[in-house]
Design an enzyme around this catalytic site. Structure first.
Site, mmCIF file in Angstrom:
data_model
loop_
_atom_site.group_PDB
_atom_site.id
_atom_site.type_symbol
_atom_site.label_atom_id
_atom_site.label_comp_id
_atom_site.label_asym_id
_atom_site.label_seq_id
_atom_site.Cartn_x
_atom_site.Cartn_y
_atom_site.Cartn_z
ATOM 1 C CE1 TYR A 118 30.739 4.022 21.475
ATOM 2 C CE2 TYR A 118 30.199 6.038 20.295
ATOM 3 C CZ TYR A 118 31.096 5.262 21.007
ATOM 4 O OH TYR A 118 32.346 5.744 21.251
ATOM 5 C CE1 TYR A 175 28.814 5.451 16.449
ATOM 6 C CE2 TYR A 175 26.737 6.429 17.127
ATOM 7 C CZ TYR A 175 27.496 5.320 16.850
ATOM 8 O OH TYR A 175 26.944 4.066 16.960
HETATM 9 P P1 NAI Z 1 27.873 -4.788 11.226
HETATM 10 O O1 NAI Z 1 28.211 -3.936 10.063
HETATM 11 O O2 NAI Z 1 28.457 -6.140 11.284
HETATM 12 O O3 NAI Z 1 26.275 -4.889 11.393
HETATM 13 C C1 NAI Z 1 25.362 -3.944 10.906
HETATM 14 C C2 NAI Z 1 24.262 -4.746 10.208
HETATM 15 O O4 NAI Z 1 23.169 -3.929 9.774
HETATM 16 C C3 NAI Z 1 24.773 -5.482 8.958
HETATM 17 O O5 NAI Z 1 24.568 -6.869 9.113
HETATM 18 C C4 NAI Z 1 23.925 -4.912 7.856
HETATM 19 O O6 NAI Z 1 23.695 -5.819 6.800
HETATM 20 C C5 NAI Z 1 22.645 -4.575 8.633
HETATM 21 N N1 NAI Z 1 21.744 -3.710 7.878
HETATM 22 C C6 NAI Z 1 22.074 -2.528 7.251
HETATM 23 N N2 NAI Z 1 20.983 -2.081 6.583
HETATM 24 C C7 NAI Z 1 19.984 -2.966 6.803
HETATM 25 C C8 NAI Z 1 18.630 -3.037 6.371
HETATM 26 N N3 NAI Z 1 18.076 -2.097 5.579
HETATM 27 N N4 NAI Z 1 17.877 -4.104 6.768
HETATM 28 C C9 NAI Z 1 18.397 -5.063 7.559
HETATM 29 N N5 NAI Z 1 19.671 -5.032 8.012
HETATM 30 C C10 NAI Z 1 20.460 -4.005 7.634
HETATM 31 O O7 NAI Z 1 28.353 -3.935 12.503
HETATM 32 P P2 NAI Z 1 28.148 -4.088 14.082
HETATM 33 O O8 NAI Z 1 29.129 -3.161 14.683
HETATM 34 O O9 NAI Z 1 28.163 -5.504 14.499
HETATM 35 O O10 NAI Z 1 26.719 -3.447 14.315
HETATM 36 C C11 NAI Z 1 25.677 -4.058 15.047
HETATM 37 C C12 NAI Z 1 25.010 -3.041 15.951
HETATM 38 O O11 NAI Z 1 25.913 -2.686 17.006
HETATM 39 C C13 NAI Z 1 24.629 -1.729 15.267
HETATM 40 O O12 NAI Z 1 23.376 -1.277 15.804
HETATM 41 C C14 NAI Z 1 25.736 -0.791 15.696
HETATM 42 O O13 NAI Z 1 25.378 0.566 15.623
HETATM 43 C C15 NAI Z 1 25.907 -1.281 17.119
HETATM 44 N N6 NAI Z 1 27.134 -0.831 17.782
HETATM 45 C C16 NAI Z 1 28.342 -1.004 17.191
HETATM 46 C C17 NAI Z 1 29.494 -0.550 17.785
HETATM 47 C C18 NAI Z 1 30.815 -0.666 17.094
HETATM 48 O O14 NAI Z 1 31.761 0.047 17.475
HETATM 49 N N7 NAI Z 1 30.968 -1.548 16.116
HETATM 50 C C19 NAI Z 1 29.466 0.100 19.138
HETATM 51 C C20 NAI Z 1 28.146 0.185 19.706
HETATM 52 C C21 NAI Z 1 27.023 -0.260 19.037
#
Ligand code: NAI
Length: 270
Positions: free
Chosen positions: A150, A160
């Site tokens: 991000y 953030y």
């Molecule tokens: P999400 O909440 O669906 O995905 C985050 C994932 O991380 C979850 O599946 C969670 O179970 C997993 N996770 C957390 N702790 C963990 C661990 N110890 N071991 C393995 N997995 C673990 O949310 P999202 O938004 O789809 O996030 C995916 C990526 O995209 C992240 O890196 C996030 O920072 C990034 N991102 C998200 C944005 C947004 O606005 N939603 C914008 C830019 C980047």
């Protein structure tokens, strides 16, 4: 529309939690493009059971792994290589979490135990996955690794919080490991810097509604959706982008290069 861009390719998708997850959309699109997948998430996330739906849809096994555990990551790689009878062609890294964000602790007052935990999950985990993949020769030549980032890695977005530092390190690891893995086995590593997106992790950020609306108004094309992010990532897994590596690639409708828009100026009044 599918183009068979990933026909014959095999990959690991981290971090699909529910239908909103960016990783969920990437898994669906990769499957549609002909890839075979292994899905993984933290054991605690698997207990929710949602991932089974995606596993069924993509005909993919689910292998639990906490990305902060060396043993779990090694086990994931061993089982994946047994399943595919060899290495993989792509990996999506999508785990992220900040305890400081969750507990609403402002950046200047961060609790360092929480900071360490968030750093381990959100940034160091990319290094760990790559290190174990390299040791096990788990990524085939011309393989592709994408992690999600991000723009708070480059510019200040106050709420953030410490995730901004985590993303800055994540992008740095992609660049540095990209050098070593490129020389060793022609594996490319990039980060995709995505627009704010309504997911479980995204919505955890304080003031997210304001955040997402502002970004929408500040982007000439509007915010990129999770589905569009998946489209882009599929091209990065495909053979069409073999020479792209060590980059942070903005997928944000033009937000990162826009100083201001008329829509925002008009809201400021006289
Ligand atoms: P999400 O909440 O669906 O995905 C985050 C994932 O991380 C979850 O599946 C969670 O179970 C997993 N996770 C957390 N702790 C963990 C661990 N110890 N071991 C393995 N997995 C673990 O949310 P999202 O938004 O789809 O996030 C995916 C990526 O995209 C992240 O890196 C996030 O920072 C990034 N991102 C998200 C944005 C947004 O606005 N939603 C914008 C830019 C980047």
């Amino acid at each position: 529309m599918a183009y068979n861009l990933l026909k014959g390719k095999k990959g690991i998708i981290f971090g699909a939690l529910n239908e909103q997850s960016i990783a969920w959309k990437v898994a669906q699109r990769a499957h549609e493009e002909g890839a075979e997948l292994v899905l993984t998430n933290a054991p605690i996330a698997l207990r929710m059971g949602e991932l089974n739906k995606l596993a069924e849809e993509c005909n993919a096994p689910v292998i639990g792994a906490d990305v902060t555990s060396n043993d779990d990551v090694q086990n994931l790689i061993t089982k994946t290589m047994e399943h595919f009878n060899g290495g993989v062609d792509f990996i999506l890294h999508a785990p992220a979490m900040s305890v400081n964000v969750r507990k609403g602790i402002r950046y200047p007052e961060n609790n360092y135990e929480f900071t360490h935990k968030g750093f381990d999950i959100s940034a160091l985990s990319l290094h760990r996955v790559l290190q174990f993949a390299m040791k096990n020769k788990a990524i085939n030549e011309w393989g592709s690794v994408v992690a999600l980032s991000y723009i708070a890695a480059q510019r200040v977005f106050p709420d953030y919080n410490d995730m901004a530092d985590n993303k800055a390190v994540l992008e740095s690891i992609a660049r540095n490991f990209g050098y070593y893995y490129g020389v060793e086995n022609k594996v490319r590593i990039n980060t995709v810097s995505q627009s704010p997106t309504r997911t479980t992790a995204g919505s955890g950020v304080k003031g997210f509604d304001g955040f997402i609306n502002y970004a929408e108004k500040m982007s000439p094309l509007g915010n990129a959706t999770a589905d569009q992010c998946a489209d882009y990532i599929v091209t990065l897994f495909s053979d069409l982008t073999r020479m792209v590596t060590m980059q942070n690639l903005f997928h944000d409708g033009g937000f990162s290069y826009t100083g201001v828009t008329e829509a925002v100026i008009n809201q400021m009044g006289e």
